[in-house]
Structure formats: structure tokens, C-alpha cells
Design a protein around this motif. Structure first.
Motif, PDB file in Angstrom:
ATOM      1  N   LEU A 131      -1.629   1.302  10.499  1.00 18.62           N
ATOM      2  CA  LEU A 131      -1.612   0.004   9.816  1.00 18.62           C
ATOM      3  C   LEU A 131      -1.388  -1.143  10.801  1.00 18.62           C
ATOM      4  N   THR A 153      -6.340   3.043  -2.866  1.00 17.32           N
ATOM      5  CA  THR A 153      -5.065   2.434  -3.243  1.00 17.32           C
ATOM      6  C   THR A 153      -4.632   2.830  -4.644  1.00 17.32           C
ATOM      7  N   ASN A 185      -3.414   8.431  -5.576  1.00 18.57           N
ATOM      8  CA  ASN A 185      -1.957   8.616  -5.526  1.00 18.57           C
ATOM      9  C   ASN A 185      -1.540   9.938  -6.172  1.00 18.57           C
ATOM     10  N   GLY A 213      -4.538   3.507   4.748  1.00 19.17           N
ATOM     11  CA  GLY A 213      -3.439   2.614   4.396  1.00 19.17           C
ATOM     12  C   GLY A 213      -3.340   2.323   2.913  1.00 19.17           C
ATOM     13  N   GLY A 214      -4.406   2.656   2.158  1.00 22.75           N
ATOM     14  CA  GLY A 214      -4.393   2.352   0.733  1.00 22.75           C
ATOM     15  C   GLY A 214      -3.354   3.124  -0.039  1.00 22.75           C
ATOM     16  N   LEU A 255       0.284   1.965   0.257  1.00 21.73           N
ATOM     17  CA  LEU A 255       0.479   0.698  -0.452  1.00 21.73           C
ATOM     18  C   LEU A 255       0.436   0.901  -1.966  1.00 21.73           C
TER      19      LEU A 255
END
Length: 424
Positions: free
Chosen positions: A57, A230, A234, A350-351, A354
Motif C-alpha cells: 500500500l 474491496t 471479504n 489493498g481492497g 480496506l
């Protein structure tokens, strides 16, 4: 499906990555288990994961600048050797009984730093081994390789940790890098495709960002991957909550969900390798299907139906990943490829860190079914909107008709549809 493996250099690379990826998954499991056993804190495990992703990141774009300047094969020899030494150092500290949690933190951060350069270098080196005609196939096989290791590595790590201890899992990972390093050394340099390297100069990072900003096909593909990663990826949050809170089935069902999804992801990667082309409509349709299936899974009344839905979710998630990756590489100037791919990987990797807190908050406040449904809706909605934007940019219109008795929905050039309209 396996056509790029006819290339000797890529075959050496692929076989090395089979071994190395398996070792990497072993170290991930052993690393988390060691931190948990040293501290008894799940937060400490989260810190370890964050430290491993933080360098990407912070410095991911600079890694892309370096990759565009440097020859890929020597660069990979350095990064792979650095990660091997990290695994061997952890093995030595653990096996001698001197390991402390800060050692693991430092090792995780060191691996993250190496990944800043290693990841875009590995991604872009594929095109130098196989050329543009086989790039989609090779990228797909790389993904299949990774998913196979995802199935094998944790299982082997679990047996090794319970049988002989975490230190031996670290040692196995450190030694696994012998395979890719040997493969790189055995490659025939004369058979690599020549790629123009960017000369050293000022403003190259800004130049890469301007290049992407001026290419709607690139920027919207990366934006779509960002939304899917993002809000849709998850799974550590969703699957653990479904296993524990919804179905009350414990860790065994959590493992089942992940395994079935990995099988679906492997199938998606192999199908992408067979398809051989990276079309934007495949990317958009795959993302819509991925998000829609997540919404359907959020309503699943039984554990087995939910587990069954993990397979197509994994398949379409991998379709999005492979198609986006290969389309970005194929449509990027080789001198810019490192910077563009580092931006792509920074957004993709990086999604999830976050999005995880957002998914966790929705899950805690409204339940995991709502969390999964919202994530799927955002992914599918973003795909529809971006598909329409790309169609407008490409001067396309939606065409609905019949082909051999079957409904067909596709985008066609505006002029072509206008010519067909009177006949219809």
C-alpha cells in the motif's frame, strides 16, 4: 488449456511456482499459528497480516517504477532469494527456541517489502516468456497454480505443525524457493521476448499515473477490480460468521467453505486458460454473476446449499481476476507495464484490508447475511455501471435478439445496430 506450457522457459517458471506457492501458503498458516501461540491474541495475528500488506500500500507504485527500469529475471532472483532467507531465519529462530513475536512482525514486513518488487516483476515477466499470443493462457495457469497451492499448502502445514512444529514449516518454505531460483537460472535468455525497459528519469511515477488516467479501458478495469476486491472479497469475515453465527457448525464448516471456494477458483482459472481471450464483456458479466451469486448465497437456508454456492462464486471471482489481469497487461505499453501492474495489484491486494472493517461493521450491526448481500450488490452494481460506461466510451449499444432459438444479449457498434434496425 495448457498450451503455454509448451514454452520451455515458462514451464520452468510454472514448476518453480508450484513448489514455492505451496511453501508460501505453509508459511502463512504457520506464521499465524506461531503468533497466536506466542501472544494468545487474535489482534496480534491481524497486526502480522497488516504488516505484510502495508509495504504494498505504501510503496507499491514505486515498485512498479523499479520493475520497468530493471531486467526482470535478475530482479526475481534477488526478491525470491530475499524471501527464502526470511523463511530460513524464522525457521532457525523457531527451531532453536529463541523466536519472539517481534521477529515474526519483522519477517512479515520484510516479505511485504520484497513483494513490492517481486509481485509486478512476476506478473510482467510472464509476457517476456510467452509473448502476447499466449499471455491470457499463461496468466490463467498462474492463477490455477496459486489456487492449487491454496488447497495443498494449508493442509500440509496443518500436518507439519501438529506433527513436528511450526519451525519445520518455515524451513520447508525457505527451501521451497530453491525450485523457482533454479528455474530462473536454467532459462534460456535468447528465447525470452525482448521488452523495452524504461530509462532512469524523473517523474516516472507521475508518468505512469497519467498513462492510466488517459486510458479509459485501463482505469475502468482497475476501478471495477477495486470495487469487487474491496466489497466482494471479504470472505474471512463472511465465511467465519456464517460457519459460527448462522449455521453453528464450527471450524470444520469454515474449512469446508474455503476448500469448496478454492476448487471453484481453480476451475475458473482453468476455464480462463481454455478460453484464451480477455474480453471486457467477460469481465463485466463475470463481475455481475459474482455479485449476484453472493446475494443469492446470503439467503441460503442450509449449510450445504451455502457451501455449494461457494463453488460458482469462486469460479466467477477468479474469472474477474484473470480476465482483468490479462486484459490490463495485453493493452499496456511494455515500457509502462510494471507501473500499471503495480497500480493494479495495489488496488486488488489493498481492497480487502480496506473493505474488511466495513464488512465487519455491517455484519456486527445488521448480521452477516446483510453484510454478504450488500457486498455482492455493490460488486454487481459497479459492474453494471462500468459496463455501460465502457460501452459508451467504445461507441457501443446494447443488442437483444435471438440466435438459433436462444436469447442473445451483447454490445455491438452503434453503426452496425443502426444498419440492422430497418431490417428488424
Amino acid at each position: 488449456m495448457f498450451s503455454s506450457l509448451r514454452n520451455r522457459n515458462y514451464r520452468l517458471f510454472f514448476l518453480g511456482q508450484v513448489v514455492s506457492n505451496t511453501g508460501t501458503w505453509m508459511q502463512r498458516i504457520a506464521q499465524d499459528w506461531l503468533v497466536l501461540s506466542l501472544t494468545g491474541s487474535a489482534t496480534a495475528v491481524g497486526v502480522t497480516t497488516a504488516l505484510q500488506f502495508l509495504p504494498m500500500l505504501l510503496f507499491g507504485l514505486y515498485g512498479g517504477v523499479l520493475v520497468d527500469r530493471l531486467p526482470k529475471r535478475p530482479t526475481l532472483l534477488v526478491t525470491q532469494s530475499a524471501m527464502a532467507l526470511t523463511g530460513l531465519a524464522l525457521a532457525f529462530l523457531t527451531l532453536t527456541g529463541h523466536v519472539e513475536v517481534w521477529h515474526v512482525y519483522l519477517a512479515a514486513f520484510a516479505v511485504g517489502l520484497a513483494t513490492v518488487v517481486d509481485n509486478p516483476a512476476r506478473q510482467t515477466f510472464v509476457s517476456e516468456m510467452v509473448g502476447p499470443d499466449q499471455l491470457q493462457n499463461a496468466v490463467s495457469l498462474n492463477s490455477a497454480n496459486f489456487q492449487s497451492a491454496r488447497l495443498i499448502g494449508p493442509a500440509v502445514a496443518g500436518l507439519m505443525i501438529t506433527g513436528v512444529g511450526t519451525g519445520w514449516a518455515f524451513l520447508a518454505n525457505g527451501l521451497s524457493f530453491i525450485a523457482p531460483i533454479t528455474g530462473l537460472l536454467l532459462m534460456r535468455a535468447r528465447e525470452l521476448y525482448d521488452v523495452q525497459r524504461a530509462p532512469r528519469g524523473k517523474g516516472q511515477l507521475r508518468e505512469g499515473l497519467h498513462y492510466v488516467a488517459g486510458r479509459p479501458d485501463l482505469i475502468w478495469t482497475i476501478v471495477l477490480v477495486g470495487f469487487v476486491s474491496t466489497f466482494g472479497f471479504n470472505f474471512p469475515v463472511y465465511l467465519s460468521a456464517f460457519a459460527d453465527d448462522v449455521f453453528h457448525a464450527g471450524a470444520g464448516s469454515y474449512s469446508l467453505f474455503n476448500t469448496v471456494m478454492a476448487v471453484g477458483s481453480l476451475a475458473g482459472a482453468l476455464l480462463a486458460a481454455r478460453r484464451g481471450t480477455a474480453r471486457m464483456r467477460v469481465l463485466v458479466v463475470g463481475a455481475v454473476a459474482f455479485g449476484t451469486l453472493e446475494m443469492v448465497a446470503s439467503l441460503a437456508p442450509s449449510l450445504w446449499l451455502f457451501a455449494l454456492l461457494m463453488m460458482p462464486i469462486g469460479m466467477f471471482g477468479m474469472t474477474v481476476n484473470v480476465t482483468a489481469n490479462s486484459s490490463v497487461q495485453l493493452s499496456t505499453d511494455p515500457a509502462m507495464r510494471g507501473r500499471v501492474m503495480s497500480l493494479y495489484m495495489m488496488v486488488f491486494m489493498g481492497g480487502a484490508p480496506l473493505g474488511a472493517p466495513i464488512a465487519g461493521w455491517i455484519t456486527d450491526a445488521y448480521g452477516v447475511r446483510a453484510g454478504l448481500a450488500v457486498g455482492g450488490a455493490i460488486a454487481a452494481g459497479a459492474a453494471v455501471v462500468i459496463g455501460l460506461v465502457l460501452a459508451r466510451v467504445g461507441n457501443l449499444r446494447l443488442s437483444v435478439g435471438w440466435n438459433r432459438g436462444h436469447p442473445q444479449v451483447r454490445f455491438v457498434p452503434r453503426q452496425a445496430q443502426e444498419q440492422l434496425a430497418p431490417a428488424a
